[in-house]
Design a protein around this motif. Structure first.
Motif, PDB file in Angstrom:
ATOM      1  N   HIS A 193       0.837  -1.197   0.000  1.00  0.00           N
ATOM      2  CA  HIS A 193       0.000   0.000   0.000  1.00  0.00           C
ATOM      3  C   HIS A 193       0.874   1.250   0.000  1.00  0.00           C
ATOM      4  O   HIS A 193       1.934   1.275   0.630  1.00  0.00           O
ATOM      5  N   PRO A 194       0.461   2.317  -0.674  1.00  0.00           N
ATOM      6  CA  PRO A 194       1.316   3.498  -0.809  1.00  0.00           C
ATOM      7  C   PRO A 194       1.227   4.428   0.396  1.00  0.00           C
ATOM      8  O   PRO A 194       0.234   4.437   1.127  1.00  0.00           O
ATOM      9  N   PHE A 195       2.286   5.214   0.601  1.00  0.00           N
ATOM     10  CA  PHE A 195       2.140   6.399   1.438  1.00  0.00           C
ATOM     11  C   PHE A 195       1.218   7.370   0.697  1.00  0.00           C
ATOM     12  O   PHE A 195       1.394   7.615  -0.501  1.00  0.00           O
ATOM     13  N   LEU A 196       0.243   7.916   1.405  1.00  0.00           N
ATOM     14  CA  LEU A 196      -0.624   8.943   0.841  1.00  0.00           C
ATOM     15  C   LEU A 196      -0.043  10.313   1.155  1.00  0.00           C
ATOM     16  O   LEU A 196       0.815  10.463   2.027  1.00  0.00           O
ATOM     17  N   THR A 197      -0.537  11.331   0.463  1.00  0.00           N
ATOM     18  CA  THR A 197      -0.229  12.702   0.850  1.00  0.00           C
ATOM     19  C   THR A 197      -1.527  13.499   0.862  1.00  0.00           C
ATOM     20  O   THR A 197      -2.610  12.935   0.677  1.00  0.00           O
ATOM     21  N   SER A 198      -1.439  14.805   1.089  1.00  0.00           N
ATOM     22  CA  SER A 198      -2.666  15.585   1.279  1.00  0.00           C
ATOM     23  C   SER A 198      -2.421  17.053   0.979  1.00  0.00           C
ATOM     24  O   SER A 198      -1.339  17.451   0.559  1.00  0.00           O
ATOM     25  N   ALA A 202       2.884  18.027   5.596  1.00  0.00           N
ATOM     26  CA  ALA A 202       3.855  17.989   6.690  1.00  0.00           C
ATOM     27  C   ALA A 202       3.104  18.020   8.008  1.00  0.00           C
ATOM     28  O   ALA A 202       2.539  19.045   8.391  1.00  0.00           O
ATOM     29  N   VAL A 203       3.096  16.899   8.709  1.00  0.00           N
ATOM     30  CA  VAL A 203       2.249  16.731   9.890  1.00  0.00           C
ATOM     31  C   VAL A 203       3.085  16.754  11.156  1.00  0.00           C
ATOM     32  O   VAL A 203       4.087  16.034  11.268  1.00  0.00           O
ATOM     33  N   THR A 204       2.691  17.578  12.118  1.00  0.00           N
ATOM     34  CA  THR A 204       3.310  17.583  13.437  1.00  0.00           C
ATOM     35  C   THR A 204       2.529  16.657  14.355  1.00  0.00           C
ATOM     36  O   THR A 204       1.314  16.788  14.488  1.00  0.00           O
ATOM     37  N   TYR A 205       3.235  15.729  14.973  1.00  0.00           N
ATOM     38  CA  TYR A 205       2.598  14.722  15.828  1.00  0.00           C
ATOM     39  C   TYR A 205       3.125  14.868  17.247  1.00  0.00           C
ATOM     40  O   TYR A 205       4.335  14.998  17.475  1.00  0.00           O
ATOM     41  N   MET A 260       1.486   6.156   9.319  1.00  0.00           N
ATOM     42  CA  MET A 260       1.796   7.348   8.521  1.00  0.00           C
ATOM     43  C   MET A 260       0.550   7.867   7.820  1.00  0.00           C
ATOM     44  O   MET A 260       0.261   9.072   7.831  1.00  0.00           O
ATOM     45  N   ASN A 261      -0.199   6.984   7.197  1.00  0.00           N
ATOM     46  CA  ASN A 261      -1.399   7.411   6.478  1.00  0.00           C
ATOM     47  C   ASN A 261      -2.488   7.887   7.434  1.00  0.00           C
ATOM     48  O   ASN A 261      -3.273   8.773   7.086  1.00  0.00           O
ATOM     49  N   PHE A 262      -2.512   7.326   8.635  1.00  0.00           N
ATOM     50  CA  PHE A 262      -3.443   7.819   9.659  1.00  0.00           C
ATOM     51  C   PHE A 262      -3.153   9.286   9.965  1.00  0.00           C
ATOM     52  O   PHE A 262      -4.063  10.117  10.010  1.00  0.00           O
ATOM     53  N   ARG A 263      -1.886   9.595  10.164  1.00  0.00           N
ATOM     54  CA  ARG A 263      -1.516  10.989  10.450  1.00  0.00           C
ATOM     55  C   ARG A 263      -1.847  11.884   9.255  1.00  0.00           C
ATOM     56  O   ARG A 263      -2.368  12.995   9.417  1.00  0.00           O
ATOM     57  N   LYS A 283     -11.226   3.202   5.529  1.00  0.00           N
ATOM     58  CA  LYS A 283     -12.222   2.698   6.472  1.00  0.00           C
ATOM     59  C   LYS A 283     -11.581   2.344   7.810  1.00  0.00           C
ATOM     60  O   LYS A 283     -12.102   2.698   8.881  1.00  0.00           O
ATOM     61  N   ALA A 284     -10.427   1.664   7.767  1.00  0.00           N
ATOM     62  CA  ALA A 284      -9.749   1.307   9.014  1.00  0.00           C
ATOM     63  C   ALA A 284      -9.326   2.552   9.788  1.00  0.00           C
ATOM     64  O   ALA A 284      -9.419   2.602  11.018  1.00  0.00           O
ATOM     65  N   ILE A 285      -8.888   3.571   9.058  1.00  0.00           N
ATOM     66  CA  ILE A 285      -8.472   4.813   9.713  1.00  0.00           C
ATOM     67  C   ILE A 285      -9.669   5.533  10.314  1.00  0.00           C
ATOM     68  O   ILE A 285      -9.617   6.042  11.441  1.00  0.00           O
ATOM     69  N   LEU A 286     -10.778   5.572   9.593  1.00  0.00           N
ATOM     70  CA  LEU A 286     -11.980   6.211  10.125  1.00  0.00           C
ATOM     71  C   LEU A 286     -12.485   5.474  11.364  1.00  0.00           C
ATOM     72  O   LEU A 286     -12.975   6.101  12.314  1.00  0.00           O
ATOM     73  N   ASP A 287     -12.359   4.153  11.371  1.00  0.00           N
ATOM     74  CA  ASP A 287     -12.742   3.388  12.561  1.00  0.00           C
ATOM     75  C   ASP A 287     -11.855   3.768  13.741  1.00  0.00           C
ATOM     76  O   ASP A 287     -12.325   3.912  14.875  1.00  0.00           O
TER      77      ASP A 287
END
Length: 301
Positions: A193-198, A202-205, A260-263, A283-287
């Motif tokens: 599965h790929p890394f997504l972007t948005s 650049a996400v601060t966690y 990573m994709n969750f963030r 779907k898994a992330i939304l859950d």
């Protein structure tokens, strides 16, 4: 024709890594654009998404100062060269590592919703200040600072003209903190599965904290703070508190890619980007988001 009118806050050259490799012949190459729930799927050219008119232009009367836009262009060109070397597993020079810090730091502050957040704060301060009625017979409270004062008109400019006032300083400070306090690891995606972007890549966690400290403000210096930036479907940058330099290439398994994709998805403003039409993770992330929200409600946050 006005030059450099449409200005990308997520660079076109950066997004080209997510072009669908199965784009049909004679079609303009495209990425897959979705909303934060994985719906509203569209195929769009990287040149035609995530831009605004004159986002970084400084207006001096009728003239347009494009210095910020041109600087971003130079940083983007440098980043693409470094990304190409990462994909070839080539060693990076110190200058090329510095290019990664600059590019990532810029992406942390250049999206329009970040700019509007700070500009809106200045406008709110001025609006509140203008409602205050000053009694000329009351002695003014001594200032606690020794620096120059800021008039209401000057403060209003901070809200109305970010590019001509505070943005450059904010940009420089963010890059400086990132470069002084964080080391870089490169995550190499070994999952299917790929890394997504948005639109906010650049996400601060910040790691979860105990109930006792949950309301304390946290910034880039907070313990455990991380900054993540996917740079292609296969590679991502992970910034953590350690010696500033490029440290390791780390294998990213399914769970790491999921995190990573969750963030990326949860910190997107409106849009997420993929190199394929199906989004396995959503779907898994939304859950998982629903679970987090339920925990917040349990603690009254």
């Amino acid at each position: 024709m006005v030059k450099h009118k449409d200005q990308h806050w997520v660079p076109r050259s950066y997004l080209e890594a997510w072009v669908d490799p199965e784009t049909p012949d004679k079609y303009e190459s495209y990425v897959h654009l979705f909303d934060r729930t994985g719906q509203a799927h569209k195929k769009k050219s990287p040149a035609k998404v995530l831009h605004m008119p004159d986002l970084y232009t400084i207006f001096n009367g009728a003239s347009r100062d494009l210095s910020i836009e041109h600087t971003f262009g130079q940083w983007e060109d440098a980043f693409i060269k470094v990304r190409n070397k990462i994909e070839l597993d080539a060693d990076l020079t110190e200058e090329e590592v510095a290019d990664l810090y600059v590019f990532a730091g810029a992406l942390m502050v250049r999206p329009p919703h970040h700019i509007e957040h700070f500009a809106g704060q200045w406008r709110d301060i001025v609006a509140r200040a203008r409602t205050i009625k000053i009694n000329p017979n009351v002695k003014a409270i001594p200032s606690l600072t020794k620096g120059p004062s800021l008039s209401l008109d000057e403060a209003q400019r901070y809200g109305d003209d970010p590019m001509g006032t505070w943005f450059k300083d904010n940009l420089a400070t963010t890059i400086e903190i990132l470069a002084k306090r964080f080391g870089i690891d490169v995550l190499v995606n070994q999952s299917e599965h790929p890394f997504l972007t948005s639109d906010n890549p650049a996400v601060t966690y910040h790691p979860p904290v105990s109930e006792r400290f949950r309301l304390m403000p946290r910034g880039l210096g907070s313990p455990g703070c991380e900054v993540t930036l996917p740079i292609s479907p296969r590679y991502a940058l992970l910034f953590r508190h350690k010696e500033p330099t490029l440290h390791n290439y780390l294998v990213a398994d399914w769970e790491t890619v999921f995190e990573m994709n969750f963030r990326t998805i949860t910190r997107a403003k409106e849009k997420i980007v993929s190199d394929r039409p199906d989004l396995f993770f959503v779907k898994a992330i939304l859950d998982k988001i629903a679970e987090v929200e339920a925990e917040k409600q349990q603690y009254g946050e």
